[in-house]
Design a protein around this motif. Structure first.
Motif, PDB file in Angstrom:
ATOM      1  N   ILE A  99       9.523 -10.857 -12.595  1.00 33.14           N
ATOM      2  CA  ILE A  99       8.325 -11.048 -11.674  1.00 33.14           C
ATOM      3  C   ILE A  99       8.392  -9.930 -10.563  1.00 33.14           C
ATOM      4  N   THR A 100       7.072  -9.134 -10.601  1.00 32.70           N
ATOM      5  CA  THR A 100       6.978  -8.180  -9.586  1.00 32.70           C
ATOM      6  C   THR A 100       6.039  -8.411  -8.632  1.00 32.70           C
ATOM      7  N   ASN A 101       6.247  -7.806  -7.540  1.00 29.89           N
ATOM      8  CA  ASN A 101       4.985  -7.786  -6.546  1.00 29.89           C
ATOM      9  C   ASN A 101       4.724  -9.413  -5.948  1.00 29.89           C
ATOM     10  N   SER A 102       5.998 -10.032  -5.963  1.00 32.56           N
ATOM     11  CA  SER A 102       5.895 -11.473  -5.598  1.00 32.56           C
ATOM     12  C   SER A 102       6.002 -11.802  -3.853  1.00 32.56           C
ATOM     13  N   ASP A 103       6.299 -10.340  -3.158  1.00 30.89           N
ATOM     14  CA  ASP A 103       6.171 -10.713  -1.784  1.00 30.89           C
ATOM     15  C   ASP A 103       5.463  -9.577  -1.159  1.00 30.89           C
ATOM     16  N   PHE A 104       4.343  -9.838  -0.484  1.00 39.71           N
ATOM     17  CA  PHE A 104       3.626  -9.034   0.246  1.00 39.71           C
ATOM     18  C   PHE A 104       2.970  -9.645   1.395  1.00 39.71           C
ATOM     19  N   VAL A 105       2.183  -8.809   2.184  1.00 34.05           N
ATOM     20  CA  VAL A 105       1.384  -9.059   3.591  1.00 34.05           C
ATOM     21  C   VAL A 105       0.049  -9.236   3.406  1.00 34.05           C
ATOM     22  N   LEU A 106      -0.589 -10.317   3.717  1.00 34.21           N
ATOM     23  CA  LEU A 106      -2.004 -10.438   3.828  1.00 34.21           C
ATOM     24  C   LEU A 106      -2.456 -10.546   5.231  1.00 34.21           C
ATOM     25  N   ASN A 107      -3.778 -10.032   5.560  1.00 41.32           N
ATOM     26  CA  ASN A 107      -4.419 -10.059   6.711  1.00 41.32           C
ATOM     27  C   ASN A 107      -5.760  -9.457   6.605  1.00 41.32           C
ATOM     28  N   LYS A 108      -6.418  -9.010   7.876  1.00 36.31           N
ATOM     29  CA  LYS A 108      -7.908  -9.000   7.676  1.00 36.31           C
ATOM     30  C   LYS A 108      -8.383  -7.752   7.075  1.00 36.31           C
ATOM     31  N   ASP A 109      -7.405  -6.996   6.929  1.00 37.61           N
ATOM     32  CA  ASP A 109      -7.712  -5.592   6.258  1.00 37.61           C
ATOM     33  C   ASP A 109      -7.081  -5.679   4.719  1.00 37.61           C
ATOM     34  N   ASN A 110      -6.263  -6.462   4.417  1.00 37.43           N
ATOM     35  CA  ASN A 110      -5.598  -6.582   3.075  1.00 37.43           C
ATOM     36  C   ASN A 110      -5.483  -8.042   2.791  1.00 37.43           C
ATOM     37  N   LYS A 111      -6.725  -8.712   2.325  1.00 40.37           N
ATOM     38  CA  LYS A 111      -6.953  -9.993   1.948  1.00 40.37           C
ATOM     39  C   LYS A 111      -6.463 -10.461   0.571  1.00 40.37           C
ATOM     40  N   ASN A 112      -6.166  -9.372  -0.508  1.00 34.56           N
ATOM     41  CA  ASN A 112      -5.629  -9.857  -1.670  1.00 34.56           C
ATOM     42  C   ASN A 112      -4.274  -9.056  -2.023  1.00 34.56           C
ATOM     43  N   GLY A 113      -3.555 -10.005  -2.696  1.00 37.38           N
ATOM     44  CA  GLY A 113      -2.503  -9.596  -3.372  1.00 37.38           C
ATOM     45  C   GLY A 113      -2.473 -10.227  -5.051  1.00 37.38           C
ATOM     46  N   VAL A 114      -1.327  -9.512  -5.721  1.00 37.41           N
ATOM     47  CA  VAL A 114      -1.214  -9.866  -7.158  1.00 37.41           C
ATOM     48  C   VAL A 114       0.331 -10.025  -7.371  1.00 37.41           C
TER      49      VAL A 114
END
Length: 489
Positions: A99-114
């Motif tokens: 599993i990769t990219n399982s930890d990330f930050v979401l905010n008003k400028d970055n609303k999406n993660g994968v």
């Protein structure tokens, strides 16, 4: 008029305020969740070494909050799923995936993660085999920050299945030749053919047996048939090891009549194989499962009935000239003259596929006792018995999957073949157009006034097991070959 305008203006004002309030509520309700939560089924083709699945995570609303998101394995999520669905899935062993990219930050400028999950196909196949579902990856989201978790979108169950059989989209036309191209007259009498490891044999009644290169369609030669005639070399078939059988039409409705079946090894001269008087009107279709030099079963449908007569071969020896009788459930299938039956094994223990057109037209899988276990929706699948005479079957296993080919003739002008994935015989009960069931549907072939409404189909797997070819014949039309493979391009 003025009063009506005031009422309308007031109504629009109320609607505007209500819509604005609802929009505001939704716009400021920031939450985080999987875009596609719940169970996610994916297929991994057996020839691949790995596959990657991407599961998007999103932040709703237009708030300015921020949160750290972590996707992690969760046994409790899997337990809850198994309990709710009455399944017994297990968490996939750790060495089968990453599993990769399982930890990330979401905010008003970055609303999406994968979240990305890469699965080792070969390791998973070694554990759960082909066309099975056993091991899953169960994930649950956790958030830390100003944004709440959407509890209804917080979990995901990834369910992979290793798929075998033909490589998706690998269909390739090897050749397509009209009867005239092949030197076969348009006279309604060429209604059957057979395929061996090297050749395609086209049986034109009252004519010697012409054979063609099965990979190119080029004419190679002919087998002289001393017994040829309108009803004496009526239909032909082949076993799995280059043995041909040709039968006469034993069409006496009452009393005994002679059925003579000739056997041809390779391209050698024909010899009598079965020569017996019996009371069963048959001979329009003949099928063989197995090898006549080892173990095999020969099946022939009986006209105007739900019966199939069959002969067994053990250790290369025909057990008896006298056929045995199999009876399918007449409340589920009853045919007139167009019918075919193919056993799954070299006896009836595994049951058989039967297709028939008549009083109760049907295509289905029947048990060794004649019970109907799975039936295909001919009408829903575009093979309406009112127009199509579905009449010929061929069965083969290829790359871990099992296939059933069906030939159907529409009125007297059009023939087509359908290839079904019947790795699970119950697949026939799926939606008649399901991609899990329909492996291939041939283009319609024009037939020039096919007066006997005859069509035929065969499947042939190569000796190296890397390709399978679907062959179709429509009388007064064409013979064609479509190849499938099992390689990754």
């Amino acid at each position: 008029m003025k009063r009506s305008f005031i009422i309308l203006l007031s109504f629009l004002s109320v609607c505007f305020i209500a819509c604005k309030e609802n929009t505001t509520d939704g716009m400021y309700e920031d939450k985080i969740g999987f875009l596609n939560s719940g169970e996610q089924l994916i297929g991994a083709y057996i020839a691949n070494t790995e596959i990657e699945f991407e599961s998007p995570v999103y932040k709703s609303g237009i708030g300015t909050g921020q949160a750290n998101v972590v996707a992690s394995l969760d046994e409790a999520t899997l337990d809850e799923y198994n309990l709710a669905k009455e399944t017994d899935y297990e968490m996939m062993p750790a060495d089968c995936y990453t599993i990769t990219n399982s930890d990330f930050v979401l905010n008003k400028d970055n609303k999406n993660g994968v979240v990305k999950i890469k699965i080792d196909v070969k390791k998973l196949q070694a554990l759960q085999g082909v066309m099975n579902q056993k091991y899953v990856v169960a994930l649950k989201l956790a958030v830390n920050g100003d944004i709440a978790l959407n509890s209804s979108k917080s979990t995901m169950i990834l369910i992979p299945e290793i798929t075998g059989g033909i490589r998706p989209n690998s269909a390739k036309v090897l050749w397509n030749k009209t009867f005239l191209d092949m030197g076969i007259p348009n006279d309604n009498n060429a209604g059957s053919f057979a395929v061996t490891s090297q050749y395609v044999f086209v049986n034109g009644r009252s004519a010697d047996l012409k054979y063609f290169d099965r990979f190119t369609g080029a004419y190679v030669g002919s087998v002289v048939l001393p017994f040829k005639g309108n009803l004496t070399n009526f239909t032909i078939t082949a076993d799995s090891k280059d043995n041909l059988l040709i039968t006469n039409l034993r069409n006496s409705a009452t009393g005994n009549a002679l059925q003579t079946i000739y056997r041809i090894k390779g391209t050698s001269a024909p010899v009598k194989y079965i020569d017996l008087s019996h009371a069963y009107p048959n001979g329009r279709k003949l099928s063989v499962t197995g090898d006549l030099d080892q173990d095999a079963i020969i099946t022939a449908t009986v006209e105007n009935s739900s019966r199939v007569i069959y002969w067994l071969v053990k250790n290369g020896v025909l057990v008896s000239q006298t056929p045995q009788v199999y009876t399918a459930d007449a409340t589920r299938i009853t045919w007139a003259t167009f019918a075919d039956a193919v056993a799954l094994g070299t006896d009836l223990e595994k049951g058989m596929f039967i297709v028939g057109n008549g009083t109760r037209s049907n295509l289905g899988f029947f048990s060794k006792n004649g019970d109907s276990n799975a039936e295909y929706d001919l009408l829903g699948g575009g093979l309406d018995p009112a127009s199509f005479r579905s009449q010929s079957l061929s069965y083969a296993t290829f790359n871990g999957a099992s296939y059933l080919a069906v030939a159907a003739q529409k009125t007297n002008t059009e023939m087509l073949a359908v290839l079904f994935d019947v790795t699970k015989t119950s697949n026939l009960k799926l939606d008649p157009n399901s991609q899990k069931l329909i492996a291939y549907r041939s283009p319609s072939m024009t037939t020039l006034n096919n007066g006997n409404f005859t069509a035929d189909v065969h499947l042939k797997v190569s000796d190296d097991l890397n390709t399978m070819v679907l062959y179709g014949l429509g009388t007064n039309g064409s013979v064609y070959a479509v190849q499938f493979d099992n390689d990754v391009p």
